[in-house]
Design a protein around this motif. Structure first.
Motif, PDB file in Angstrom:
ATOM      1  N   SER A  80       0.923  -1.351   0.035  1.00  0.00           N
ATOM      2  CA  SER A  80       0.020   0.017  -0.075  1.00  0.00           C
ATOM      3  C   SER A  80       0.805   1.263  -0.165  1.00  0.00           C
ATOM      4  O   SER A  80       2.064   1.111   0.317  1.00  0.00           O
ATOM      5  N   VAL A  81       0.178   2.367  -0.406  1.00  0.00           N
ATOM      6  CA  VAL A  81       1.113   3.722  -0.343  1.00  0.00           C
ATOM      7  C   VAL A  81      -0.161   4.505  -0.100  1.00  0.00           C
ATOM      8  O   VAL A  81      -1.453   4.363  -0.710  1.00  0.00           O
ATOM      9  N   ALA A  82      -0.118   5.734   0.802  1.00  0.00           N
ATOM     10  CA  ALA A  82      -1.016   6.496   0.906  1.00  0.00           C
ATOM     11  C   ALA A  82      -0.718   7.994   0.450  1.00  0.00           C
ATOM     12  O   ALA A  82       0.608   8.442   0.768  1.00  0.00           O
ATOM     13  N   PHE A  83      -1.627   8.965   0.013  1.00  0.00           N
ATOM     14  CA  PHE A  83      -1.500  10.308  -0.233  1.00  0.00           C
ATOM     15  C   PHE A  83      -2.482  11.235   0.250  1.00  0.00           C
ATOM     16  O   PHE A  83      -3.544  10.963   0.304  1.00  0.00           O
ATOM     17  N   LEU A  84      -1.954  12.488   0.621  1.00  0.00           N
ATOM     18  CA  LEU A  84      -3.013  13.688   0.731  1.00  0.00           C
ATOM     19  C   LEU A  84      -2.936  14.479  -0.473  1.00  0.00           C
ATOM     20  O   LEU A  84      -1.590  14.642  -1.038  1.00  0.00           O
ATOM     21  N   ARG A  85      -4.011  14.835  -1.107  1.00  0.00           N
ATOM     22  CA  ARG A  85      -4.275  15.276  -2.291  1.00  0.00           C
ATOM     23  C   ARG A  85      -4.303  16.776  -1.948  1.00  0.00           C
ATOM     24  O   ARG A  85      -4.804  17.213  -1.011  1.00  0.00           O
ATOM     25  N   PRO A  86      -3.937  17.701  -3.118  1.00  0.00           N
ATOM     26  CA  PRO A  86      -4.174  19.070  -2.905  1.00  0.00           C
ATOM     27  C   PRO A  86      -5.485  19.446  -2.622  1.00  0.00           C
ATOM     28  O   PRO A  86      -5.670  20.733  -2.217  1.00  0.00           O
ATOM     29  N   ASP A  87      -6.407  18.543  -3.204  1.00  0.00           N
ATOM     30  CA  ASP A  87      -7.995  18.927  -3.016  1.00  0.00           C
ATOM     31  C   ASP A  87      -8.657  18.759  -1.512  1.00  0.00           C
ATOM     32  O   ASP A  87      -9.869  18.812  -1.461  1.00  0.00           O
ATOM     33  N   GLY A  88      -7.619  18.146  -0.652  1.00  0.00           N
ATOM     34  CA  GLY A  88      -8.126  17.861   0.628  1.00  0.00           C
ATOM     35  C   GLY A  88      -8.666  16.597   1.038  1.00  0.00           C
ATOM     36  O   GLY A  88      -9.140  16.077   1.898  1.00  0.00           O
ATOM     37  N   CYS A  89      -8.418  15.675  -0.261  1.00  0.00           N
ATOM     38  CA  CYS A  89      -8.758  14.266  -0.136  1.00  0.00           C
ATOM     39  C   CYS A  89      -7.746  13.451   0.176  1.00  0.00           C
ATOM     40  O   CYS A  89      -6.424  13.688   0.106  1.00  0.00           O
ATOM     41  N   ALA A  90      -7.893  12.233   0.759  1.00  0.00           N
ATOM     42  CA  ALA A  90      -6.561  11.273   0.946  1.00  0.00           C
ATOM     43  C   ALA A  90      -7.020  10.256   0.155  1.00  0.00           C
ATOM     44  O   ALA A  90      -8.177   9.625  -0.244  1.00  0.00           O
ATOM     45  N   VAL A  91      -5.816   9.533  -0.312  1.00  0.00           N
ATOM     46  CA  VAL A  91      -6.062   8.231  -1.320  1.00  0.00           C
ATOM     47  C   VAL A  91      -5.044   7.262  -0.885  1.00  0.00           C
ATOM     48  O   VAL A  91      -3.865   7.410  -0.674  1.00  0.00           O
ATOM     49  N   ILE A  92      -5.565   5.891  -0.887  1.00  0.00           N
ATOM     50  CA  ILE A  92      -4.625   4.815  -0.654  1.00  0.00           C
ATOM     51  C   ILE A  92      -4.737   4.045  -1.706  1.00  0.00           C
ATOM     52  O   ILE A  92      -5.974   3.475  -2.223  1.00  0.00           O
ATOM     53  N   ASN A  93      -3.650   3.393  -2.357  1.00  0.00           N
ATOM     54  CA  ASN A  93      -3.591   2.525  -3.147  1.00  0.00           C
ATOM     55  C   ASN A  93      -3.180   1.175  -2.701  1.00  0.00           C
ATOM     56  O   ASN A  93      -2.318   1.214  -1.879  1.00  0.00           O
ATOM     57  N   ILE A  94      -4.016   0.076  -2.904  1.00  0.00           N
ATOM     58  CA  ILE A  94      -3.872  -1.236  -2.522  1.00  0.00           C
ATOM     59  C   ILE A  94      -3.415  -2.211  -3.647  1.00  0.00           C
ATOM     60  O   ILE A  94      -4.050  -2.350  -4.503  1.00  0.00           O
ATOM     61  N   LEU A  95      -2.392  -3.050  -3.357  1.00  0.00           N
ATOM     62  CA  LEU A  95      -2.014  -4.006  -4.282  1.00  0.00           C
ATOM     63  C   LEU A  95      -2.119  -5.312  -3.788  1.00  0.00           C
ATOM     64  O   LEU A  95      -1.257  -5.583  -2.818  1.00  0.00           O
ATOM     65  N   ASN A  96      -2.773  -5.967  -4.325  1.00  0.00           N
ATOM     66  CA  ASN A  96      -2.510  -7.597  -3.920  1.00  0.00           C
ATOM     67  C   ASN A  96      -2.054  -8.460  -4.903  1.00  0.00           C
ATOM     68  O   ASN A  96      -2.349  -8.757  -6.004  1.00  0.00           O
ATOM     69  N   TRP A  97      -0.678  -8.969  -4.759  1.00  0.00           N
ATOM     70  CA  TRP A  97      -0.062  -9.602  -5.649  1.00  0.00           C
ATOM     71  C   TRP A  97      -0.418 -10.872  -5.657  1.00  0.00           C
ATOM     72  O   TRP A  97      -0.167 -11.952  -6.215  1.00  0.00           O
ATOM     73  N   SER A  98      -1.036 -11.578  -4.224  1.00  0.00           N
ATOM     74  CA  SER A  98      -1.193 -12.693  -4.392  1.00  0.00           C
ATOM     75  C   SER A  98      -2.134 -13.638  -5.080  1.00  0.00           C
ATOM     76  O   SER A  98      -3.043 -12.755  -5.850  1.00  0.00           O
ATOM     77  N   GLN A  99      -2.329 -14.609  -5.087  1.00  0.00           N
ATOM     78  CA  GLN A  99      -3.349 -15.442  -5.775  1.00  0.00           C
ATOM     79  C   GLN A  99      -4.636 -15.795  -4.972  1.00  0.00           C
ATOM     80  O   GLN A  99      -5.539 -16.692  -5.424  1.00  0.00           O
ATOM     81  N   LYS A 100      -4.792 -15.190  -3.942  1.00  0.00           N
ATOM     82  CA  LYS A 100      -6.036 -15.201  -3.207  1.00  0.00           C
ATOM     83  C   LYS A 100      -6.647 -13.957  -2.684  1.00  0.00           C
ATOM     84  O   LYS A 100      -6.008 -13.049  -2.845  1.00  0.00           O
ATOM     85  N   ASP A 101      -7.864 -14.128  -2.589  1.00  0.00           N
ATOM     86  CA  ASP A 101      -8.745 -12.725  -2.394  1.00  0.00           C
ATOM     87  C   ASP A 101      -8.217 -12.848  -0.558  1.00  0.00           C
ATOM     88  O   ASP A 101      -7.977 -13.497  -0.006  1.00  0.00           O
ATOM     89  N   ILE A 102      -8.054 -11.220  -0.420  1.00  0.00           N
ATOM     90  CA  ILE A 102      -7.960 -10.758   1.169  1.00  0.00           C
ATOM     91  C   ILE A 102      -9.015  -9.788   1.546  1.00  0.00           C
ATOM     92  O   ILE A 102      -9.131  -8.893   0.639  1.00  0.00           O
ATOM     93  N   ASP A 103      -9.345  -9.988   2.655  1.00  0.00           N
ATOM     94  CA  ASP A 103     -10.174  -9.154   3.151  1.00  0.00           C
ATOM     95  C   ASP A 103      -9.421  -8.354   4.212  1.00  0.00           C
ATOM     96  O   ASP A 103      -8.592  -8.724   5.067  1.00  0.00           O
TER      97      ASP A 103
END
Length: 131
Positions: A80-103
């Motif tokens: 994962s990686v997270a950012f605070l954007r100039p518009d006041g929003c936050a974003v988190i990008n999540i990457l699942n490399w595995s071959q299984k679903d993850i909750d």
């Protein structure tokens, strides 16, 4: 990309944005993959998975965003990686490399938590109003 962005890289691009069906041209025959593959004989192109992976960052992390730290749980096998954007929003990008679903859950002590589901071999972007 996530590892680079989590280690103070200020931008990222793929040096092979578009290549032909062989993975070139390349003067040393070091053929590679790229986000876009071009078939010049049929005047067509194919968007590869990396094209869509890069799109998450292009669409959700605008210029002027600042990376912020996360405290991920290593047991989830997610990157994962997270950012605070100039518009006041936050974003988190999540990457699942595995071959299984993850909750998993995204928890913010001031705003609560989100229960989420990451399908196998997927990337997701979570965006919310921070301020």
């Amino acid at each position: 990309m996530l590892q680079n962005l989590n280690n103070h890289v200020t931008g990222w691009t793929d040096w092979n944005i578009a290549l032909n069906l062989q993975g070139g041209p390349n003067w040393v025959k070091n053929f590679a993959d790229s986000p876009v593959i071009v078939n010049s004989h049929q005047d067509t192109f194919y968007k590869q998975p990396m094209f869509y992976h890069m799109a998450h960052f292009s669409k959700f992390v605008p210029e002027g965003s600042q990376r912020v730290g996360l405290d991920p749980n290593a047991a989830t096998e997610l990157e994962s990686v997270a950012f605070l954007r100039p518009d006041g929003c936050a974003v988190i990008n999540i990457l699942n490399w595995s071959q299984k679903d993850i909750d998993f859950a995204i928890w913010d002590p001031e705003h609560g938590f989100i229960k989420a589901h990451s399908p196998a071999e997927s990337i997701q972007s979570y965006l919310w109003k921070w301020q």
